[in-house]
Design an enzyme around this catalytic site. Sequence first.
Site, short mmCIF file in Angstrom:
data_model
loop_
_atom_site.label_atom_id
_atom_site.label_comp_id
_atom_site.label_asym_id
_atom_site.label_seq_id
_atom_site.Cartn_x
_atom_site.Cartn_y
_atom_site.Cartn_z
N GLY A 360 0.84 -1.19 0.00
CA GLY A 360 0.00 0.00 0.00
C GLY A 360 0.87 1.23 0.00
O GLY A 360 2.08 1.15 0.20
N GLY A 362 0.62 4.91 1.75
CA GLY A 362 -0.18 5.78 2.61
C GLY A 362 0.42 7.16 2.67
O GLY A 362 1.24 7.54 1.82
N GLY A 363 0.00 7.91 3.66
CA GLY A 363 0.44 9.28 3.80
C GLY A 363 1.95 9.41 3.93
O GLY A 363 2.54 10.39 3.50
N PHE A 364 2.59 8.40 4.49
CA PHE A 364 4.01 8.54 4.76
C PHE A 364 4.90 7.87 3.72
O PHE A 364 6.09 7.93 3.80
CB PHE A 364 4.34 7.96 6.14
CG PHE A 364 3.66 8.71 7.23
CD1 PHE A 364 3.89 10.07 7.38
CD2 PHE A 364 2.79 8.07 8.07
CE1 PHE A 364 3.26 10.77 8.37
CE2 PHE A 364 2.16 8.78 9.07
CZ PHE A 364 2.39 10.12 9.22
N GLY A 365 4.30 7.21 2.78
CA GLY A 365 5.14 6.57 1.78
C GLY A 365 4.65 5.18 1.46
O GLY A 365 3.60 4.75 1.92
N VAL A 367 4.66 1.00 1.23
CA VAL A 367 4.97 -0.12 2.12
C VAL A 367 5.08 -1.38 1.26
O VAL A 367 4.20 -1.67 0.46
CB VAL A 367 3.87 -0.35 3.17
CG1 VAL A 367 4.30 -1.41 4.16
CG2 VAL A 367 3.57 0.94 3.90
N LYS A 381 8.62 -0.03 5.19
CA LYS A 381 7.97 1.25 4.94
C LYS A 381 9.01 2.24 4.46
O LYS A 381 9.98 2.49 5.16
CB LYS A 381 7.29 1.72 6.23
CG LYS A 381 6.70 3.09 6.12
CD LYS A 381 5.67 3.33 7.19
CE LYS A 381 4.34 2.87 6.73
NZ LYS A 381 3.19 3.12 7.42
N ASP A 477 -1.47 9.70 15.03
CA ASP A 477 -2.21 9.35 13.82
C ASP A 477 -2.97 8.05 14.00
O ASP A 477 -2.78 7.09 13.25
CB ASP A 477 -1.26 9.29 12.62
CG ASP A 477 -2.01 9.38 11.29
OD1 ASP A 477 -3.20 9.76 11.30
OD2 ASP A 477 -1.41 9.06 10.25
#
Length: 666
Positions: A360, A362-365, A367, A381, A477
């Site tokens: 996936g 997500g907001g942080f990068g 994975v 991640k 978060d």
Amino acid sequence: MATGSAAMGTIFFILIILISPVSALDFLFNSFNGTINGTGLTLINDARVDHNVIRMTNDSNQYSFGRSFYPTAIAMKRNSNSSNISSFSTSFVFSILPQISTSPGFGLAFVVTSTMSPPGALASQYFGLFTNATHPTVAPLLAVEFDTGQNPEFNDPDDNHIGIDLNNIESILTKSAGYYNSTGGFVPIRMRNGRNVRAWIDFNGANLEINVTVAPVGVARPSMPTLSYRDPVIANYVSAEMYVGFSASKTNWVEAQRLLAWSFSDIGPARDINTANLPVFEPESSSSKLSGGAIAGIVIGCLAFMMICGSGFYLWWRNKKLKEQEDDIEDWELEYWPHRFSYEELSVATDEFRKENLLGSGGFGRVYKGTLSNNTEIAVKCVNHDSKQGLREFMAEISSMGRLQHKNLVQMRGWCRKGNELMLVYDYMPNGSLNKWIFDKPEKLLGWERRRRILVDVAEGLNYLHHGWDQVVIHRDIKSSNILLDSEMRGRLGDFGLAKLYQQGEVPNTTRVVGTLGYLAPELASVAAPTSASDLYSFGVVLLEVACGRRPIETSAPEEEVVLIDWVRDLYAKGSLVEAADSRIKGEYDEGDMEMILKLGLACCHPDPQRRPTMKEVVVLLVGEELSAAPVESLSELARGETGTVNGDDDCESPEAALRGSTQAV
Ligand SMILES: *[C@@H]1O[C@H](CO)[C@@H](O)[C@H](O)[C@H]1NC(C)=O
Ligand SMILES: *[C@@H]1O[C@H](CO)[C@@H](O)[C@H](O)[C@H]1NC(C)=O
Ligand SMILES: *[C@@H]1O[C@H](CO)[C@@H](O)[C@H](O)[C@H]1NC(C)=O
Ligand SMILES: *[C@@H]1O[C@H](CO)[C@@H](O)[C@H](O)[C@H]1NC(C)=O
Ligand SMILES: *[C@@H]1O[C@H](CO)[C@@H](O)[C@H](O)[C@H]1NC(C)=O
Ligand SMILES: *[C@@H]1O[C@H](CO)[C@@H](O)[C@H](O)[C@H]1NC(C)=O
Ligand SMILES: *[C@@H]1O[C@H](CO)[C@@H](O)[C@H](O)[C@H]1NC(C)=O
Ligand SMILES: *[C@@H]1O[C@H](CO)[C@@H](O)[C@H](O)[C@H]1NC(C)=O
């Protein structure tokens, strides 16, 4: 460096004490800086510090020997009767340089011994460690020799070998120095030309197995050991407490045995040594023996050669430099716990970050799923960041988070940096994230019982972050997509602390709000920095979405139902709270319990952060079988979400005060 490693050492000590009742060792010396005792090692006889490395012997003493030990013994067994032997892992860099390359050689030995002064130890070809007895008595001493001399009387195969020595100069197993490359070919290495050689020794106490690997510095750790020895007889050479270190000796032939760096751990893999800035010891130039004419010839030849090669070399060098800058390992990175993975390791594990392995983004990068060489499944991640400084501060944070261990947190296994990209390695969670099991039309809808258990899991994980550690850790978060399900469908919180990396704004002293819309506490919109109370708010949203089976913001819903909290609160005001519950699981839940969960969700989302319950209180409510009337009553008040005092008079004694709790910031 010295102060850095000392501080790190202290942290490790604290960590170690926390983890295990038996004292454990984990240290890394990337250089040996300082005077005799400043090294942190106990230096015996002729061993000394010379230009930040350890020299084992003294050139001007005929029968010189030296030993250097880590001053604290390691616990190899709980007591002398125990048959359980601990494991350890060590890595070090050494260099062996004779004055005359054709002279007899000696080498050096890594040693594990019950005493720093083995009785009867001899210098010369005995490493300053072994006796000359034909049948030495069994004593707790085992060594790995890196032997640069051939002594036929000890059955040495050649003058460049590695051997396992069980309190006996005659090795029980030997192997020529070298390593197996990626295609399984054996690449011999010369240990006696001053070149920096790195060795890895892994000892498995349960299997009584010892593996030795060597490779020249610059070559990545070969996956196959050079030599592997496994025999229950090793147990006879182990005592409860043993010292680890090095020993070397010589006769009248000068041989400089140097130890440049050393890491050791008996709680996991030894940390990586940064080999980038290690000194290099080359054989002295032999030009002094040549005649002037020969020198002139060589110089002219060299000049011509250099002019031809110079430009080509310069281009190559510039290219290499540019490449190196990307993957430069900096000193500070080596100080961080947990384990630092190499980029190659992660690249192999994830099949070069192949698309098929993308779990996936997500907001942080992004994975990726990966599999380590030992078949452990991991999630990698990849986090991008534009400043190295930001990364550095963040690493300090992450490193302290690596110490957080709780059954309801996704465990971090390590990290890796390449340029400005940080890769965090976590345990792989086979069942994905909670949101996938609740919203839309999941393949298999999660029943109420499981949902409730996951809520308890998450509450316990968050309670640990807030109250279980010496420092309050704010998650920042919390949302259903950050709640992961392990193989037993138990809930675990992931990504804690990551938001912090993105919090530092462009303007100093400003803080960018980070989190996810729909889960953000209202006070974060104005001024406040995240607190444990803002985590509580997000957790309240999770409680509601899991109970209602709806996203916090459902844009396709009728207007008054768009914002989940408002809708549930309205229903509560109308006295029909339970109507908010997920209709797809109707009949699975007890109405009183559902009502309590919904009220708790609303109470956590109280607009006034001061009035939200603490995680401790939430856990008590979620786990507690018998609810005392007071908290439930106050819950009802809080669930209404009205600001201003409800019972104006005696605030401290009022039931809601019990639920108010304190809020703390980091
Ligand atoms: C040891 O390291 C410190 C800090 O890195 C440095 O100031 C000091 O000069 C070093 N000492 C020696 C003997 O190299
Ligand atoms: C080094 O430390 C040991 C004990 O830790 C002490 O006996 C010895 O005198 C010290 N040596 C020097 C040179 O300070
Ligand atoms: C080597 O030993 C000699 C004689 O014992 C001594 O004078 C000298 O200082 C030692 N050299 C070093 C570098 O320690
Ligand atoms: C070890 O075993 C011996 C004999 O079985 C016993 O006398 C001794 O007390 C034991 N020692 C420990 C530390 O358990
Ligand atoms: C040895 O280890 C096993 C398994 O880890 C454990 O069950 C046993 O109690 C240990 N024995 C001792 C004497 O510590
Ligand atoms: C062992 O070494 C000692 C001291 O160097 C010597 O006296 C003795 O004869 C040697 N023994 C053997 C068996 O070589
Ligand atoms: C591995 O070593 C063998 C034998 O030394 C050599 O033929 C082969 O090319 C090497 N393979 C790699 C990938 O370096
Ligand atoms: C030693 O190497 C062998 C072969 O690669 C491996 O199976 C084993 O697990 C290793 N043991 C240790 C203690 O590293």
